[in-house]
Design an enzyme around this catalytic site. Structure first.
Site, PDB file in Angstrom:
ATOM      1  N   LEU A   2       0.789  -1.092   0.140  1.00 51.10           N
ATOM      2  CA  LEU A   2      -0.034  -0.044  -0.101  1.00 51.10           C
ATOM      3  C   LEU A   2       0.564   1.403  -0.076  1.00 51.10           C
ATOM      4  O   LEU A   2       0.361   2.532   0.245  1.00 51.10           O
ATOM      5  CB  LEU A   2      -0.918  -0.040   1.283  1.00 51.10           C
ATOM      6  CG  LEU A   2      -1.845  -1.000   1.094  1.00 51.10           C
ATOM      7  CD1 LEU A   2      -2.902  -1.170   2.481  1.00 51.10           C
ATOM      8  CD2 LEU A   2      -2.939  -1.170  -0.036  1.00 51.10           C
ATOM      9  N   CYS A   3       2.191   1.198  -0.444  1.00 50.35           N
ATOM     10  CA  CYS A   3       2.933   2.153  -0.225  1.00 50.35           C
ATOM     11  C   CYS A   3       2.816   2.955  -1.512  1.00 50.35           C
ATOM     12  O   CYS A   3       3.003   2.329  -2.692  1.00 50.35           O
ATOM     13  CB  CYS A   3       4.211   2.019   0.054  1.00 50.35           C
ATOM     14  SG  CYS A   3       5.618   2.864   0.724  1.00 50.35           S
ATOM     15  N   HIS A   4       2.833   4.386  -1.697  1.00 49.37           N
ATOM     16  CA  HIS A   4       2.739   5.082  -3.000  1.00 49.37           C
ATOM     17  C   HIS A   4       4.117   5.194  -3.494  1.00 49.37           C
ATOM     18  O   HIS A   4       5.173   5.368  -2.914  1.00 49.37           O
ATOM     19  CB  HIS A   4       2.357   6.684  -2.411  1.00 49.37           C
ATOM     20  CG  HIS A   4       0.941   6.479  -1.834  1.00 49.37           C
ATOM     21  ND1 HIS A   4       0.376   6.582  -0.595  1.00 49.37           N
ATOM     22  CD2 HIS A   4      -0.185   7.057  -2.777  1.00 49.37           C
ATOM     23  CE1 HIS A   4      -0.650   6.604  -0.625  1.00 49.37           C
ATOM     24  NE2 HIS A   4      -1.109   6.962  -1.832  1.00 49.37           N
ATOM     25  N   MET A  54       8.614   4.782   4.917  1.00 44.91           N
ATOM     26  CA  MET A  54       8.797   3.381   4.499  1.00 44.91           C
ATOM     27  C   MET A  54      10.106   3.152   3.685  1.00 44.91           C
ATOM     28  O   MET A  54      10.805   2.198   3.615  1.00 44.91           O
ATOM     29  CB  MET A  54       7.674   2.993   3.787  1.00 44.91           C
ATOM     30  CG  MET A  54       6.357   2.899   4.729  1.00 44.91           C
ATOM     31  SD  MET A  54       6.586   1.950   6.145  1.00 44.91           S
ATOM     32  CE  MET A  54       6.904   0.398   5.385  1.00 44.91           C
ATOM     33  N   GLU A  55      10.428   4.269   3.005  1.00 43.34           N
ATOM     34  CA  GLU A  55      11.515   3.974   1.932  1.00 43.34           C
ATOM     35  C   GLU A  55      12.940   4.078   2.961  1.00 43.34           C
ATOM     36  O   GLU A  55      13.873   3.410   2.594  1.00 43.34           O
ATOM     37  CB  GLU A  55      11.629   5.283   0.953  1.00 43.34           C
ATOM     38  CG  GLU A  55      10.731   5.061  -0.177  1.00 43.34           C
ATOM     39  CD  GLU A  55       9.325   5.544   0.448  1.00 43.34           C
ATOM     40  OE1 GLU A  55       8.523   5.437  -0.525  1.00 43.34           O
ATOM     41  OE2 GLU A  55       8.972   5.966   1.473  1.00 43.34           O
ATOM     42  N   ASP A  76      23.903 -11.290   3.741  1.00 43.46           N
ATOM     43  CA  ASP A  76      24.255 -12.155   2.690  1.00 43.46           C
ATOM     44  C   ASP A  76      25.722 -12.254   2.206  1.00 43.46           C
ATOM     45  O   ASP A  76      26.356 -13.356   1.933  1.00 43.46           O
ATOM     46  CB  ASP A  76      23.301 -11.711   1.308  1.00 43.46           C
ATOM     47  CG  ASP A  76      23.632 -12.411   0.222  1.00 43.46           C
ATOM     48  OD1 ASP A  76      23.400 -13.772   0.205  1.00 43.46           O
ATOM     49  OD2 ASP A  76      23.998 -11.997  -0.976  1.00 43.46           O
TER      50      ASP A  76
END
Length: 158
Positions: free
Chosen positions: A75-77, A113-114, A128
């Site tokens: 739901l992130c723009h 969020m970014e 990793d």
């Protein structure tokens, strides 16, 4: 579902409509850490990891992660990200690496969020790159340190 903007009146998840919000400058900073065995820390600090420059590659992964956030978070723009910085510092006391990601935009919604995705992607990339020598690494402390811009104003972690 009062106060939760990603749910409608029926409780169904939906993307928030930001079309009526003003375009403003926005910034967010997020942090995380990755703890590892002392020998793994020394390997990274000395630049001896077999896969190459662990910190440099993790920094690039964080930048890429910020730009790919709407592809990962449903739901992130999608936003016009204007700047991403990922700082990775060696912390011998942990032992491990401290990660801080800052994202800027000029838009109608924030970039928390970014920033969180950038910090996460950087930490996962470290894992990793050196997992062959240390599968017990721990990633933690993921949090927003700063959010500024928009209607809700400034937030700084205490």
């Amino acid at each position: 579902m009062s106060g939760l903007t990603h749910f409608d009146a029926k409780g169904d998840a939906h993307m928030v409509d930001v079309s009526d919000k003003p375009v403003t400058s926005r910034i967010a900073t997020a942090a995380a850490w990755i703890r590892m065995e002392r020998a793994t820390f020394d390997l990274i600090a000395e630049g001896q990891a077999k896969k190459g420059d662990v910190i440099g590659v993790a920094r690039l992964a964080g930048i890429m992660g910020a730009k790919k956030t709407p592809e990962l978070i449903p739901l992130c723009h999608p936003l016009p990200v204007t700047k991403v910085t990922v700082e990775i510092t060696q912390d011998p006391e942990l032992p491990g690496l401290q990660i801080e990601a800052t994202v800027k935009t000029t838009g109608q919604t924030g970039v928390e969020m970014e920033a969180l995705t950038a910090a996460s992607a950087a930490a996962l990339t470290v894992y990793d790159m050196v997992k062959a020598v240390d599968r017990g690494m721990e990633i933690g402390g993921l949090r927003v340190l700063l959010k500024d811009g928009g209607k809700s104003g400034r937030y700084e972690a205490k």
